[in-house]
Design an enzyme around this catalytic site. Structure first.
Site, short mmCIF file in Angstrom:
data_model
loop_
_atom_site.label_atom_id
_atom_site.label_comp_id
_atom_site.label_asym_id
_atom_site.label_seq_id
_atom_site.Cartn_x
_atom_site.Cartn_y
_atom_site.Cartn_z
CG ASP A 32 -9.92 -1.02 3.88
OD1 ASP A 32 -9.95 -1.22 3.40
OD2 ASP A 32 -9.38 -0.65 5.45
CD GLN A 35 -3.46 -4.23 6.49
OE1 GLN A 35 -3.80 -3.62 5.46
NE2 GLN A 35 -3.79 -5.90 5.95
CE LYS A 75 -3.39 -1.97 2.22
NZ LYS A 75 -4.68 -2.73 3.59
N1 GUN Z 1 -7.15 -7.78 5.56
C1 GUN Z 1 -7.02 -8.08 4.36
N2 GUN Z 1 -7.24 -7.24 3.61
C2 GUN Z 1 -8.11 -5.79 3.93
C3 GUN Z 1 -8.53 -5.00 4.00
O1 GUN Z 1 -8.82 -5.06 2.66
N3 GUN Z 1 -8.70 -4.13 4.09
C4 GUN Z 1 -8.36 -3.97 6.11
N4 GUN Z 1 -8.06 -2.91 6.50
N5 GUN Z 1 -7.22 -4.74 6.16
C5 GUN Z 1 -7.14 -5.91 5.12
#
Ligand code: GUN
Length: 287
Positions: free
Chosen positions: A119, A96, A52
């Protein structure tokens, strides 16, 4: 032989378009910024978070990471979220997942202001998605929909079978596919006769996290396959939920792993950060 849906290339194209938008914002003195919170040091999360940050860098989005101790108390996590909600230089907040079990992740997601919910996990975003209003859509489902659009795969009247009912992928996908007028079935660990569903599906979207679970005998000819799974096989090789080699021979379209849905998820996060920034500066930008 199926058309291989090239998520890597499509994501690159999307990131490059977003960079143009990001540059335009910067010309007006606005620098989009994403704050990422990670609790503990889950190895898979570290990789996701690193990817990211690389994508933010490429698009021109400022990136700030908050690494919290695995033993942090819920109230301290909520305090940080509140601080970021009120920080005008932060446009998107991402917590996350997973986080350690002593913490309540839903309460933490709920604390994120809707305006910065890149998200799409807050109840406001989820609710708006369910009633068909414009909102932040969870990044993986949004990436899947963009793939359908790019490859002109029309879901109108199609039987879409989703494997998995997670809040991050399966559930928001139901709404996304419904909006495209598909007939949607969701299968999960308690589903009886799973194969009866997969065998009649025009489109299968698998997000269950089981290596090579979907085999050629479970699908019909010309099926469209979207593989959201990221798993390791017995040799440590990265594989999806689908037995790609054999299913590809029957499918009309299929996503590879890696290089399919994964890069799209991150591109959609970038998309959502730019969307959030524009929304927050709507008046200044006269949108
Ligand atoms: N963990 C696995 N995929 C994701 C996601 O798309 N967003 C977040 N915040 N955590 C994750």
């Amino acid at each position: 032989m199926a058309v291989i849906i090239d998520g890597k290339n499509l994501a690159k194209k999307i990131r490059s378009n977003l960079k143009v938008e990001c540059d335009k914002l910067k010309e007006k003195g606005i620098i989009p910024k994403l704050a990422v919170i990670m609790v503990g040091d889950n190895p898979a999360s570290k990789v996701y978070v690193k990817n990211k940050s690389i994508a933010c860098n490429e698009v021109g989005i400022e990136y700030k990471e908050y690494l919290l101790d695995a033993n942090i108390k819920q109230e301290n996590l909520l305090d940080l979220i509140k601080k970021l909600n009120n920080d005008e230089t932060v446009n998107g907040i991402l917590l996350q997942s997973p986080i350690p079990e002593h913490l309540n992740i839903n309460e933490a997601f709920k604390a994120i202001t809707y305006l910065k919910d890149v998200d799409g996990f807050t109840p406001s975003s989820v609710g708006k998605l369910c009633i068909g209003e414009d909102t932040f859509v969870s990044c993986t489902p949004l990436g899947v929909i963009k793939m359908f659009e790019e490859y002109n795969i029309d879901l109108n009247g199609k039987d879409v079978v989703i494997l998995g009912r997670s809040n991050i992928v399966g559930r928001p996908l139901i709404q996304c596919c419904l909006q495209k007028n598909a007939t949607v079935t969701v299968c999960h660990s308690k589903t009886k006769s799973l194969e009866e569903h997969t065998k009649r599906a025009d489109v299968i979207i698998s997000a269950i996290g089981k290596p090579k679970f979907v085999t050629a005998d479970m699908v019909k000819n010309n099926v469209v396959i979207i593989d959201v799974g990221i798993n390791r096989d017995e040799n440590g090789k990265l594989v999806g939920d689908v037995d790609f080699e054999n299913v590809e021979k029957k499918a009309s379209y299929i996503t590879p792993v890696p290089g399919g849905v994964g890069p799209m998820t991150i591109a959609m996060l970038m998309n959502n950060v730019i969307k959030a920034t524009k929304e927050q500066y709507k008046e200044k930008l006269m949108l």
